[in-house]
Design an enzyme around this catalytic site. Structure first.
Site, short mmCIF file in Angstrom:
data_model
loop_
_atom_site.label_atom_id
_atom_site.label_comp_id
_atom_site.label_asym_id
_atom_site.label_seq_id
_atom_site.Cartn_x
_atom_site.Cartn_y
_atom_site.Cartn_z
N SER A 68 -17.21 36.88 -37.89
CA SER A 68 -17.37 37.73 -36.70
C SER A 68 -16.78 39.12 -36.86
O SER A 68 -17.10 40.02 -36.08
CB SER A 68 -16.75 37.05 -35.47
OG SER A 68 -15.35 36.96 -35.60
N HIS A 108 -10.10 39.73 -33.59
CA HIS A 108 -11.13 40.65 -33.12
C HIS A 108 -10.54 42.02 -32.81
O HIS A 108 -9.33 42.19 -32.74
CB HIS A 108 -11.83 40.09 -31.88
CG HIS A 108 -12.86 39.05 -32.21
ND1 HIS A 108 -13.49 38.32 -31.25
CD2 HIS A 108 -13.37 38.60 -33.39
CE1 HIS A 108 -14.35 37.47 -31.81
NE2 HIS A 108 -14.27 37.62 -33.12
N ASP A 134 -15.79 39.49 -25.85
CA ASP A 134 -15.21 38.14 -25.95
C ASP A 134 -14.97 37.43 -24.63
O ASP A 134 -14.34 36.38 -24.62
CB ASP A 134 -13.87 38.21 -26.71
CG ASP A 134 -14.06 38.54 -28.17
OD1 ASP A 134 -15.17 38.38 -28.69
OD2 ASP A 134 -13.08 38.96 -28.81
#
Length: 192
Positions: A68, A108, A134
């Site tokens: 990701s 992230h 998210d």
């Protein structure tokens, strides 16, 4: 005609006879081996705890488990984290955070930061390779993360070094095979 290994022949003891080796040791040698092993384990734990104190992060080293964050980080990259509470969180930073109800931390990038007048900070994250933010990963009803959710901030990385961890988790038989090979190496090294 007598074949090798037939009844009445005696094969020499091999390195695989661990218990025989232990029986041959006197008490002092056995205590020394146990103490040596305990020192190795305690040294590793002290190094880990020292890293926790130095970095301010409960987990100063983590492995990226998904794609990701590509192209910034790839699956298997080893990240080094810090988490100094006085440093403000800014958009563009890569953070590792935990979400209530999930065991594994997520790596992230911070995309939005909201700072209130009283100093409270809330922020939103997104994986570089993901289409959406998210909010779907956060616990139900949670739209923003807070500083308390942060495990650390990425400060450096080693590419693909963590793949060993991923392979051992994805393929448990590989883990046992690796341990067997390491054990055989130690035993064979002792014989020579």
């Amino acid at each position: 005609m007598v074949r090798a290994g037939a009844v009445g022949t005696h094969l020499p003891a091999s390195g695989w006879d661990i218990f025989g080796d232990l029986r041959k040791m006197n008490k002092r040698q056995l205590y020394y081996q146990v103490l040596n092993f305990a020192m190795i384990v305690s040294s590793a734990l002290m190094i880990w705890k020292g890293l926790i104190v130095l970095t301010g992060s409960e987990s100063p080293i983590v492995v990226v488990l998904s794609g990701s964050m590509e192209p910034a980080f790839h699956r298997g990259d080893l990240l080094f984290l810090t988490n100094f509470r006085e440093d403000p969180i800014r958009a563009g930073e890569i953070v590792v955070f935990k979400v209530e109800g999930r065991d594994i931390p997520i790596v992230h990038r911070v995309i939005k930061v909201h700072e209130k007048g009283n100093g409270d900070i809330k922020f939103l994250t997104k994986g570089d390779n993901n289409e959406v933010d998210d909010r779907g990963l956060y616990k139900e009803g949670q739209n923003w993360l807070e500083k308390k959710d942060v495990v650390g901030r990425a400060r450096g990385f080693l590419p693909y070094v963590g793949m060993v961890t991923i392979i051992m988790n994805d393929y448990p038989k590989f883990k046992y095979a690796l341990l067997a090979v390491m054990g055989a190496y130690v035993l064979l090294k002792r014989e020579s």
